[in-house]
Design a protein around this motif. Structure first.
Motif, PDB file in Angstrom:
ATOM      1  N   VAL A   1      -3.096  16.134 -15.274  1.00 39.43           N
ATOM      2  CA  VAL A   1      -3.510  16.393 -13.887  1.00 39.43           C
ATOM      3  C   VAL A   1      -2.256  16.580 -13.047  1.00 39.43           C
ATOM      4  CG1 VAL A   1      -4.831  15.514 -11.928  1.00 39.43           C
ATOM      5  CG2 VAL A   1      -5.496  14.902 -14.267  1.00 39.43           C
ATOM      6  N   GLU A   2      -2.204  17.708 -12.349  1.00 38.07           N
ATOM      7  CA  GLU A   2      -1.076  17.979 -11.455  1.00 38.07           C
ATOM      8  C   GLU A   2      -1.469  17.590 -10.040  1.00 38.07           C
ATOM      9  OE1 GLU A   2       1.680  18.834 -12.795  1.00 38.07           O
ATOM     10  OE2 GLU A   2       0.902  19.383 -14.785  1.00 38.07           O
ATOM     11  N   VAL A   3      -0.701  16.696  -9.446  1.00 36.67           N
ATOM     12  CA  VAL A   3      -0.975  16.237  -8.084  1.00 36.67           C
ATOM     13  C   VAL A   3       0.186  16.659  -7.195  1.00 36.67           C
ATOM     14  CG1 VAL A   3      -1.521  14.273  -6.607  1.00 36.67           C
ATOM     15  CG2 VAL A   3      -2.172  14.231  -9.032  1.00 36.67           C
ATOM     16  N   SER A   4      -0.088  17.565  -6.271  1.00 35.58           N
ATOM     17  CA  SER A   4       0.964  17.985  -5.346  1.00 35.58           C
ATOM     18  C   SER A   4       1.111  16.953  -4.236  1.00 35.58           C
ATOM     19  CB  SER A   4       0.642  19.359  -4.750  1.00 35.58           C
ATOM     20  OG  SER A   4      -0.552  19.308  -4.003  1.00 35.58           O
ATOM     21  N   LEU A   5       2.330  16.785  -3.772  1.00 33.72           N
ATOM     22  CA  LEU A   5       2.639  15.790  -2.753  1.00 33.72           C
ATOM     23  C   LEU A   5       3.304  16.491  -1.574  1.00 33.72           C
ATOM     24  CD1 LEU A   5       4.152  13.034  -5.088  1.00 33.72           C
ATOM     25  CD2 LEU A   5       1.792  13.255  -4.321  1.00 33.72           C
ATOM     26  N   PRO A   6       2.656  16.543  -0.423  1.00 32.31           N
ATOM     27  CA  PRO A   6       3.257  17.225   0.733  1.00 32.31           C
ATOM     28  C   PRO A   6       4.502  16.504   1.217  1.00 32.31           C
ATOM     29  CG  PRO A   6       1.276  16.032   1.384  1.00 32.31           C
ATOM     30  CD  PRO A   6       1.335  15.969  -0.114  1.00 32.31           C
ATOM     31  N   ALA A   7       5.478  17.262   1.675  1.00 37.49           N
ATOM     32  CA  ALA A   7       6.719  16.666   2.163  1.00 37.49           C
ATOM     33  C   ALA A   7       6.460  15.684   3.291  1.00 37.49           C
ATOM     34  CB  ALA A   7       7.664  17.773   2.633  1.00 37.49           C
TER      35      ALA A   7
ATOM     36  N   LEU B   1      -1.548   6.799   1.080  1.00 36.41           N
ATOM     37  CA  LEU B   1      -1.967   7.889   0.208  1.00 36.41           C
ATOM     38  C   LEU B   1      -1.017   9.072   0.372  1.00 36.41           C
ATOM     39  CD1 LEU B   1      -4.226   8.843  -1.772  1.00 36.41           C
ATOM     40  CD2 LEU B   1      -5.352   9.872   0.222  1.00 36.41           C
ATOM     41  N   ALA B   2      -0.510   9.566  -0.763  1.00 34.74           N
ATOM     42  CA  ALA B   2       0.421  10.693  -0.750  1.00 34.74           C
ATOM     43  C   ALA B   2      -0.160  11.935  -1.408  1.00 34.74           C
ATOM     44  CB  ALA B   2       1.728  10.304  -1.448  1.00 34.74           C
ATOM     45  N   GLY B   3      -1.183  11.791  -2.248  1.00 33.59           N
ATOM     46  CA  GLY B   3      -1.784  12.943  -2.906  1.00 33.59           C
ATOM     47  C   GLY B   3      -2.918  12.506  -3.808  1.00 33.59           C
ATOM     48  N   PHE B   4      -3.744  13.475  -4.215  1.00 36.14           N
ATOM     49  CA  PHE B   4      -4.868  13.181  -5.111  1.00 36.14           C
ATOM     50  C   PHE B   4      -5.332  14.469  -5.766  1.00 36.14           C
ATOM     51  CE2 PHE B   4      -6.650  14.168  -0.990  1.00 36.14           C
ATOM     52  CZ  PHE B   4      -7.735  14.980  -1.270  1.00 36.14           C
TER      53      PHE B   4
ATOM     54  N   PRO C   1      12.270  11.062  -5.968  1.00 33.16           N
ATOM     55  CA  PRO C   1      13.627  11.211  -5.436  1.00 33.16           C
ATOM     56  C   PRO C   1      13.607  11.520  -3.948  1.00 33.16           C
ATOM     57  CG  PRO C   1      13.003  13.124  -6.744  1.00 33.16           C
ATOM     58  CD  PRO C   1      11.931  12.096  -6.955  1.00 33.16           C
ATOM     59  N   GLY C   2      14.449  10.833  -3.214  1.00 33.38           N
ATOM     60  CA  GLY C   2      14.510  11.055  -1.770  1.00 33.38           C
ATOM     61  C   GLY C   2      15.753  11.822  -1.386  1.00 33.38           C
TER      62      GLY C   2
ATOM     63  N   ALA D   1       7.200  16.353 -11.245  1.00 30.33           N
ATOM     64  CA  ALA D   1       7.175  17.761 -11.649  1.00 30.33           C
ATOM     65  C   ALA D   1       7.137  18.628 -10.407  1.00 30.33           C
ATOM     66  CB  ALA D   1       5.964  18.049 -12.536  1.00 30.33           C
ATOM     67  N   GLY D   2       8.300  19.213 -10.054  1.00 30.90           N
ATOM     68  CA  GLY D   2       8.356  20.081  -8.894  1.00 30.90           C
ATOM     69  C   GLY D   2       8.041  19.336  -7.611  1.00 30.90           C
ATOM     70  N   ASP D   3       7.063  19.857  -6.860  1.00 29.05           N
ATOM     71  CA  ASP D   3       6.708  19.222  -5.583  1.00 29.05           C
ATOM     72  C   ASP D   3       5.579  18.215  -5.744  1.00 29.05           C
ATOM     73  OD1 ASP D   3       4.641  20.927  -6.118  1.00 29.05           O
ATOM     74  OD2 ASP D   3       4.631  21.911  -4.152  1.00 29.05           O
TER      75      ASP D   3
END
Length: 797
Positions: A749-755, A733-736, A791-792, A695-697
């Protein structure tokens, strides 16, 4: 600034004393005061006269995985700083848990760069929202204490960027106001002279704040000045001053470099309200009840229940045994510059007694004596002979015996840094402690001294001790936190009062007002064998047992690394014997870092939980609060399995041969199994991971509370790239994010993932492989029931 002479400008770039910077009335600049953290704000005095709120240690904060909670605590510390007239807090520490032997492990957040970065940034936001400057430290690769003043760290560029610099980058880009340069070298250059200060901090990351040295870390005039160090601490003596003025006059340091440093310092002064016309902060002191409540909440939130075979929460009992050296003593923090004098501390025994009241009979025993060293003399047993009030008299004496200054103190533990109660340090040749000591029981009492140097002890005018105590090691802080002791036995009757005088001679020619000394004492007690047997008998007689074991500031401290991961003394034996006597035993581990311990049916990790330790522990054990923590560092079952273990330099150097494979990354790569994995932690309910979608970022995760009570879950997202052309961790670890839900409730729960989580450092820049990554979602690095493709980049992007 244009109205200042070169001498005036250079004067601003070294501290006025140990904890403050020079004022400059000509430009409306008042004195700026700095103070150590991060588990409290000490202020100018390192003693009981200026007590501090003592929040949980950074490992406990990191175990919460809770950005919002850490930010609230940061704002609380800002209020504490303003109460103590402090402008800049020397925290947070975002070095990593490279090895569990690191002596300062408790003071750093985590083994993971992303978790450390996120919680460090939250800490800084909280502090600076109160108008107090935060200082992220120690830049960079100061991840252990052995030979920290000189060790040369070799670390490859990729590990430096992706692991060790990552928390600093996140916090600097968010706008921290100060950075502290470390003692160590990287690639042969000491950090106060490192080109990284200018090339990365200033030019690449756009840092506009102040770079200050760690205390006494400035080793040169020209090299440090040209390398973008802005402030040499402490003062007034440093390699700068007149030498830096001369270097500018000689053309070795451009005056424009000095002007840039002063501009940065004035920017900091404006931010904290120390410059005329700047607003500053009006944050009021926090009410005591608010400090207590938040400290208690944070301590419980960070406690990690790593094993529970149905013993917790504790059911109603009639008789509870509370056993262990860390049950009767509140071990709330580690040693070194992170320590403060707490406003109060609540022991586990006191916390459980307060929670259970008279309805439960509580019996207790220390169980064993893990330290051979004595504690400072109890305040309730001493009075000042000058005025008869609880405490002791301290006098600063000249060579002729003249009293240059004196003061009343309410502790047998004394630390002086920067001042001898106003006396001229060059004239002080001895410090004298005197007290009237009353024995509580009859028998042989141990009395003595702790510190470094010559000590003489008299009892009722008779010499009982005259000894020189050698330093325990080369580091000044080690001598302060873990000093040697000289002790003698004195036979006293119950209620007998004697005059005790301890005299500490200072080295000839002493000009720096600094010393650490303790008057120590211990009453007669059982032998350790008898104490262990007594603890066994109490455990056998109880309906349930809480046995609290762990470390203390002798084991975990700035200035030296740990020798091993074992519980000190005979604590393993205590745990085994108590469990054999009563299997309904909960083991509470009170340490800032991992220890290897015997197997038990219920194990709760409390870290160093701050002044509300006992109340928070009772809340968790009795089920009033959820044990909300998840491991911020992998917990080994055996020392031989730890992938990165040694902190000992070889020929002056320490090589980070593991590169990016630190912490759980190294464990996954090695194939060894720890006792408990990074991210692990149990609550008092159960969870089902239902769905995950991109979902988005970030990702959207549905989790359901499948248990009988409300609970808290930390949703963790790890990335992997099977078949990558780049050397990568098995998972990282990519996000939490944190979730809360009632029984039977499903939440999203929305978990944002930094680029940056999907980038790697390659040939001097950030790069990203084409193609997708796999995301693993769950409760720890190895417990991930959900997966989704991230997606990469596509070809040509």
């Amino acid at each position: 600034m244009k109205d200042l002479t070169l001498e005036q400008k250079v004067r601003l770039l070294t501290g006025e004393d140990f904890w403050s910077l020079y004022a400059e009335p000509a430009i409306g600049l008042r004195k700026i005061v700095v103070s150590d953290g991060p588990a409290g704000v000490r202020g100018n005095n390192w003693d009981e006269r200026d007590r501090s709120a003592n929040i949980p240690s950074p490992t406990a904060l990191a175990a919460s995985w809770d950005r919002a909670l850490v930010e609230r605590l940061g704002r609380l510390l800002a209020a504490e700083a303003r109460r103590k007239n402090v402008d800049v807090l020397l925290a947070p520490t975002v070095n990593l848990h490279r090895s569990p032997l690191g002596g300062r492990h408790f003071e750093a957040f985590s083994e993971d760069p992303l978790l450390s970065a996120e919680l460090g940034a939250a800490y800084v936001r909280g502090v600076q929202s109160g108008g107090v400057g935060a200082t992220v430290k120690h830049f960079v690769a100061n991840d252990s204490e052995t030979d920290r003043m000189s060790v040369d760290v070799t670390v490859d560029d990729r590990a430096l960027r992706e692991v060790y610099l990552a928390p600093f980058e996140r916090i600097v880009r968010e706008g921290v106001w100060a950075v502290m340069a470390a003692y160590n070298q990287v690639a042969g250059v000491t950090m106060t002279e490192s080109p990284l200060l200018r090339s990365i901090l200033q030019e690449e990351w756009g840092f506009d704040g102040v770079v200050m040295s760690d205390w006494f870390a400035t080793r040169s005039t020209v090299a440090a000045a040209n390398a973008a160090l802005d402030l040499a601490m402490p003062g007034p003596d440093s390699p700068w001053g007149a030498a830096l003025v001369a270097a500018v006059r000689a053309g070795e340091v451009p005056e424009a470099v000095i002007d840039d440093k002063v501009e940065r310092l004035l920017r900091l002064a404006s931010r904290v309200g120390a410059l005329a016309g700047s607003a500053g902060s009006a944050i009021p002191p926090a009410p005591a009840v608010e400090i207590a409540a938040l400290s208690r909440e944070a301590a419980a939130r960070g406690m990690v229940l790593v094993r529970n075979d149905g013993l917790l929460p504790l059911p109603p009992v009639r008789r509870l045994a509370v056993i262990g050296p860390n049950a009767l003593h509140a071990r709330t923090m580690g040693g070194g510059s992170a320590s403060v004098s707490p406003t109060y501390t609540v022991t586990p025994l006191a916390g459980l007694a307060a929670a259970l009241g008279d309805s439960v009979e509580i019996v207790s025993a220390e169980g064993c004596f893990p330290s051979e060293k004595l504690d400072p003399v109890p305040l309730e047993q001493i009075v000042d002979p000058a005025d008869g009030t609880p405490g002791l008299r301290v006098r600063f004496l000249s060579a002729s015996g003249a009293v240059l200054a004196e003061e009343h103190r309410e502790s047998g533990r004394l630390t002086y840094l920067g001042s001898f109660a106003g006396a001229d340090a060059a004239q002080v040749t001895a410090i004298e402690l005197s007290a009237r000591f009353t024995a509580a029981v009859a028998g042989e009492h141990a009395l003595g001294a702790a510190g470094v140097g010559p000590f003489r002890l008299t009892v009722d005018g008779h010499d009982v001790l005259d000894q020189v105590i050698d330093p325990p090691g080369p580091d000044l802080v080690e001598a302060m936190m873990n000093p040697g002791q000289a002790v003698t036995a004195v036979r006293l009757a119950a209620g007998q009062t004697v005059d005790v005088v301890l005299t500490h001679s200072l080295p000839p020619g002493n000009t720096f007002p600094g010393a650490m000394l303790r008057l120590v004492a211990a009453a007669p007690r059982r032998t350790e064998d008898d104490e262990l047997s007594y603890a066994e008998s109490l455990a056998a007689s109880a309906d349930a047992v809480v046995v609290a074991v762990g470390t203390n500031e002798e084991v975990e401290s700035e200035g030296y690394d740990r020798a091993n991961l074992a519980l000190p003394g005979r604590q393993d034996e205590l745990v085994r014997r108590v469990l054999a006597a009563n299997p309904r035993t909960v083991v509470v581990v009170n340490s800032g870092a991992p220890v290897v311990l015997p197997s038990a049916p219920a194990v709760l990790l409390t870290w160093f939980p701050g002044m509300e330790a006992g109340h928070a522990l009772a809340d968790v054990l009795l089920g009033v609060a959820e044990p909300g923590g998840r491991l911020p560092t992998t917990w080994p079952a055996a020392e031989t399995d730890v992938p990165v273990y040694s902190t000992r330099p070889v020929d002056g150097g320490l090589t980070y041969a593991e590169s990016i494979h630190v912490g759980h990354r190294g464990w996954l790569r090695s194939g060894a199994s720890p006792a408990w994995w990074f991210g692990h932690g149990l609550g008092y309910t159960t969870w089902s991971y239902e769905t995950v979608s991109v979902a988005g970022d970030g990702v959207s995760v549905q989790v359901r509370n499948t248990g009988p009570r409300a609970g808290r879950e930390v949703v963790q997202v790890y990335a992997s790239r099977p078949g990558s052309a780049v050397d990568r961790p098995v998972r990282w670890l990519a996000g939490f994010a944190v979730a809360s839900a009632g029984p039977g409730e499903t939440v999203t729960v929305e978990v944002s993932l930094p680029a940056r989580a999907f980038e790697h450092w390659d040939a001097g820049g950030w790069a990203r492989e084409e193609g997708s990554f796999t995301l693993h979602v769950g409760r720890s690095v190895v417990d991930t029931p959900l997966e989704v493709e991230w997606p990469g980049l596509k070809s040509g992007e």
